[in-house]
Motif scaffolding. Structure first.
Motif, mmCIF file in Angstrom:
data_model
loop_
_atom_site.group_PDB
_atom_site.id
_atom_site.type_symbol
_atom_site.label_atom_id
_atom_site.label_comp_id
_atom_site.label_asym_id
_atom_site.label_seq_id
_atom_site.Cartn_x
_atom_site.Cartn_y
_atom_site.Cartn_z
ATOM 1 N N SER A 1 -24.117 86.933 69.047
ATOM 2 C CA SER A 1 -22.976 87.508 69.769
ATOM 3 C C SER A 1 -23.140 87.453 71.287
ATOM 4 O O SER A 1 -22.277 87.959 72.001
ATOM 5 N N LEU A 2 -24.205 86.870 71.769
ATOM 6 C CA LEU A 2 -24.449 86.850 73.217
ATOM 7 C C LEU A 2 -23.929 85.567 73.858
ATOM 8 O O LEU A 2 -24.480 85.070 74.831
ATOM 9 N N TRP A 3 -22.843 85.025 73.302
ATOM 10 C CA TRP A 3 -22.298 83.774 73.825
ATOM 11 C C TRP A 3 -21.827 83.891 75.279
ATOM 12 O O TRP A 3 -21.797 82.913 76.022
ATOM 13 N N GLU A 4 -21.474 85.125 75.694
ATOM 14 C CA GLU A 4 -20.955 85.266 77.051
ATOM 15 C C GLU A 4 -22.035 85.031 78.112
ATOM 16 O O GLU A 4 -21.723 84.877 79.287
ATOM 17 N N ARG A 5 -23.309 84.984 77.682
ATOM 18 C CA ARG A 5 -24.384 84.732 78.657
ATOM 19 C C ARG A 5 -24.415 83.275 79.097
ATOM 20 O O ARG A 5 -25.042 82.941 80.096
ATOM 21 N N GLY A 6 -23.741 82.416 78.347
ATOM 22 C CA GLY A 6 -23.673 81.015 78.749
ATOM 23 C C GLY A 6 -24.782 80.158 78.205
ATOM 24 O O GLY A 6 -24.760 78.934 78.384
ATOM 25 N N ASP A 7 -25.780 80.746 77.548
ATOM 26 C CA ASP A 7 -26.851 79.930 76.978
ATOM 27 C C ASP A 7 -26.526 79.643 75.521
ATOM 28 O O ASP A 7 -25.434 79.904 75.040
ATOM 29 N N THR A 8 -27.499 79.096 74.785
ATOM 30 C CA THR A 8 -27.281 78.715 73.396
ATOM 31 C C THR A 8 -28.130 79.581 72.472
ATOM 32 O O THR A 8 -29.024 80.320 72.923
ATOM 33 N N VAL A 9 -27.841 79.490 71.180
ATOM 34 C CA VAL A 9 -28.647 80.211 70.192
ATOM 35 C C VAL A 9 -30.100 79.776 70.290
ATOM 36 O O VAL A 9 -31.028 80.604 70.207
#
Length: 861
Positions: free
Chosen positions: A129-137
């Protein structure tokens, strides 16, 4: 605050929590919940109490933030914080403990990371759910120091796939891709990951688990050496319930077999499992593999051909033929070196269809007499016999118990219902107050026991419909006014009439009358209670009841007595004449009416009219002659004709299906009257894909009376139903009719042919039904139906040789060919030859040729 000071605050906080728990959802006071949540967590000094408070169900939707909780708990010692983290992680996932709180406690305490379901699922959801950080899984997993400990825990959580399937996703930024990259980089142990995937597939049957871990295993791309190390696992996985998993395991073993990496014995073991599966694609792929291996190494025939012979019992004759071709090609290679293998193959020949069996006997040089099968013996279920109804319960307590069981039952058996109704009437006559008291627990949860706050009254409720026994119960316990019962008894239902009303009006009128008489003039017992489960009433028994009424000076109910007349059995003219004499000797009006009825002729069977629309066939029903002229109001609609288009798409009875099984007892011996009124709604199981409308078919088949056009048309629709349970009901009805000698195969087959031709019944659904019926042993019955149905179905294909095959016709012809082979049928089916002479090798053409050859030869299995 010190710990003792905090503990002193707990009673007040708990009292406030109790107060808020009872407040409405929109109460302003509920805004205090987050603060209360944080304060309670801070004032508990034990880790167990703190965990219970934080995870409490009543504060689940109004919790304090994780940051607030970490702030108020952060001054505790590290061991205490670690203990709390583990306790929160041990709670079920439904507690909805925030992952941020658990992770913060782990970070503050430095304790080992928990690997429970709640913690791991929270971790996965947090990473995703941390997609807003701009990095990837992949980046997030690399940065998390606990990834090596938490990833293995994924494989240990039950049904983890159902939680995480949507999170794993596809593409370059998916969990699958990220875990594969981390394994490639050495962050995760490769051997452990592959072992964990395989182990999870071995013990998991949940579809979502299988999807997730099979995709991960495929992404890891095991090498040939890694696959060879796990041959035993692949052999176990070919029997997996999931066809996708089994297909992958079969593919791996196939590659190893072609590379010579597994022994013929292991390939034979695998084949015995795969060829037993129902998935045709898997079976055919395995036969292709066996053919390749046998071409490369013919000496393995002794090991592999007995395994190939397992496909002789497959339901698809195309599969049987493929297997037979392999056996024919390599059977000579067994020689005399392995007589056991030859015997195994020879014994399996008996499982082939009749045509292929004859070919196998010739091709393999087997003894025809030794492998000849016995003539077909038709197996049908025993014809049902009506049973005598047990007498009404003897005591008030027994009546109350039976009524209570019926009140909670989703399906009301006619015999149980009639016994309970008669028991209520009998005991209301003898001891009404005691009965009313005994019934209160049975009706305590009925809404009409407390009508003060209900949108409409029980009087309005029971004026619309008696709702089975409920109106009688409400009358006994004083929850419906006598005036309401009198109006319903005199004037009948207030709802709009429908095609079923003629039957339901009689059923309802008996209940309204019983309820009204319970309140005004109790009857000693009911006259119309059937003698038999078929709904029939013995004439001697009815005379005896009228005699007892006369002795007691009781007044028969008009509706009850008329229903008794319609139920009395009159097929034995000698018994009817004898009973008529005794009835007339009573000197009562009812005795004279019964005598006239017993000596009169049976009513004539109404004529039916057939109407074909764009999507279905409907029936109209003519007038019923011969009923008594002095019928009460509720019975008069029974004699009226029924138009084919009178049935509404929906009516009250569409939703209340329980009442239908009582309609056959309204007019016992005349099931066509009931079937004709049900044709339209039964047709919806095939035409509109509704569910449950065909459940009445077995009852119609078991009932007495002529099995005419309406009943056969209902069965035809049921055989083409969308849902399996409806098709099974139709198959049950079909077999019962056949067992009773009442099945008109020509009529049913003609209906099916016309319905398939017009698109109302789909061939694939019909195939499932007739295959089910045939496999019970009724091959001759099924062939007689299909033999009559196929000409109409094939007519369109024969008229236009280029017409595309209707989906499922090939499968239907396969069932027909199987039945013809087993029963030794011969002759000609109109329009079959042009279809069989088509070019190509489609399933339709292949099965048409098979059926034609069978009928020409008259092969008997």
């Amino acid at each position: 605050m010190t710990d003792p000071e905090r503990r002193l605050c707990l009673p007040a906080l708990k009292e406030l929590r109790k107060e808020l728990r009872g407040a409405p959802w929109d109460a302003t006071s509920r805004k205090a919940y987050p603060t209360l949540h944080a304060a309670g967590a801070a004032c508990h000094t034990g880790a167990a109490g703190t965990a219970a408070w934080i995870g409490a169900a009543d504060m689940r939707w109004s919790q304090a933030s994780a940051a607030t909780l970490l702030h108020v708990l952060g001054d505790r010692d590290r061991d205490w914080l670690g203990n709390l983290a583990q306790r929160l992680a041990d709670r079920p996932s439904t507690s909805q403990v925030p992952y941020e709180l658990m992770a913060g406690l782990v970070r503050l305490s430095g304790c080992p990371v928990p690997t429970t379901e709640t913690y791991v699922v929270g971790w996965v959801e947090q990473i995703g759910s941390l997609w807003e950080r701009g990095d990837t899984v992949l980046d997030r997993l690399r940065q998390d120091p606990y990834t090596p400990e938490l990833v293995p825990a994924l494989f240990e959580i039950p049904d983890i796939g159902s939680h995480l399937d949507w999170l794993f996703g596809d593409g370059p930024d998916s969990w699958i891709e990220a875990l594969a990259r981390l394994t490639e980089e050495g962050v995760l142990d490769r051997e452990a990951m592959i072992d964990a995937c395989v182990a999870r597939l071995l013990r998991g049957v949940v579809a979502s688990d299988c999807r997730v871990f099979l995709r991960l295993l495929t992404a890891l791309e095991p090498t040939g050496a890694e696959e060879r190390e796990r041959v035993a696992d692949w052999l176990a996985l070919v029997s997996h319930p999931s066809s996708t998993v089994a297909s992958h395991a079969r593919s791996v073993l196939g590659s190893l077999a072609l590379a010579g990496e597994i022994a013929p014995r292991q390939l034979a073991e695998m084949s015995a499992v795969v060829l037993f599966r129902t998935e045709k694609k898997l079976v055919r792929a395995q036969l292709v593999l066996l053919g390749k291996v046998l071409r490369h190494d013919p000496s393995s025939a002794a090991e592999l051909l007995p395994a190939v012979a397992h496909a002789f019992g497959h339901e698809d004759t195309d599969v049987q033929e493929r297997a037979l071709k392999l056996v024919e090609r390599y059977f000579g290679g067994i020689g005399t070196a392995d007589p056991r293998a030859r015997d195994e193959v020879a014994d399996a020949v008996a499982q082939l269809s009749a045509g292929l069996r004859a070919r196998a006997i010739t091709a393999l040089g087997l003894d025809a007499d030794e492998h000849a099968s016995q003539p077909h013996l038709e197996l049908l279920p025993p014809a049902p016999e009506p049973s005598r109804l047990a007498p009404a319960p003897d005591t008030v307590i027994e009546v109350a118990e039976e009524v209570g069981a019926l009140m909670v039952s989703a399906d009301t058996d006619m015999a149980a219902f009639e016994r309970a109704l008669d028991g209520l009437v009998r005991h209301a006559y003898l001891r009404q107050e005691e009965l009313a008291e005994a019934l209160k627990p049975a009706v305590a949860r009925s809404w009409w026991m407390g009508t003060d706050h209900h949108p409409y009254s029980s009087d309005e409720h029971f004026r619309r419909d008696p709702y089975g026994l409920e109106v009688v119960l409400a009358a006994l316990v004083g929850r419906v006014h006598t005036s309401t019962l009198h109006e319903a008894h005199q004037h009948g239902p207030v709802s709009d009439p429908c095609v079923h009303r003629a039957l339901s009006a009689v059923f309802n009128a008996r209940l309204w009358e019983a309820a009204y008489r319970v309140r005004t003039d109790p009857m000693p017992f009911l006259l119309a209670t059937p003698t038999w489960s078929s709904g029939f009433l013995e004439p001697d028994e009815l005379v005896a009841r009228l005699t007892e009424y006369d002795r007691l000076g009781a007044r028969p109910g008009e509706v009850d007595f008329t229903q008794a007349l319609l139920r009395v059995r009159r097929d034995d003219r000698a018994a009817s004449a004898s009973a008529a004499g005794r009835a007339a000797a009573l000197g009562t009006v009812e005795g004279e009416r019964l005598a006239r009825w017993l000596l009169s002729e049976e009513p004539t069977t109404p004529t039916t009219s057939r109407h074909v629309t764009a999507e279905r066939i409907l029936l109209g029903l003519g007038e019923l002659d011969g009923l008594p002229s002095d019928l009460p109001l509720a019975f008069r609609q029974l004699a009226l004709p029924v138009g084919a288009f009178n049935a509404h798409t929906y009516c009250h009875h569409y939703w209340n299906r329980v009442e239908r099984q009582h309609w056959l007892a309204v007019v016992p011996g005349r099931r066509e009257l009931v079937a004709a009124r049900l044709v339209r709604e039964v047709s919806t199981v095939a035409v509109k894909d509704t569910r449950g409308m065909a459940a009445v078919l077995p009852l119609l088949a078991e009932a007495e009376g002529e099995a005419g056009e309406a009943l056969h048309l209902c069965v035809a629709y049921g055989l083409g139903a969308r849902h399996p349970e409806d098709r099974l009901s139709a198959v049950d009805a079909l077999l019962v009719l056949a067992a009773r000698g009442q099945l008109d195969a020509e009529r049913l087959g003609g209906d099916l042919g016309q319905l398939v031709r017009m698109g109302a019944v789909k061939p694939l659904r019909l195939t499932e039904s007739v295959r089910t019926a045939a496999t019970t042993g009724a091959y001759s019955t099924v062939w007689s139906i299909l033999g009559a149905a196929l000409p109409a179905m094939l007519a369109g294909l024969a008229a236009d040789g280029a017409a595309p095959a209707v989906r499922g016709m090939g499968e239907l012809l396969a069932v027909a060919a199987e039945c013809a082979e087993r029963t030794g049928a011969h002759g000609d089916v109109e329009h079959l030859a042009p279809v069989a002479e088509r070019s190509g090798s489609s399933r339709l053409v292949a099965q048409a040729r098979r059926l034609r050859a069978t009928l020409e030869q008259g092969v008997a299995a």
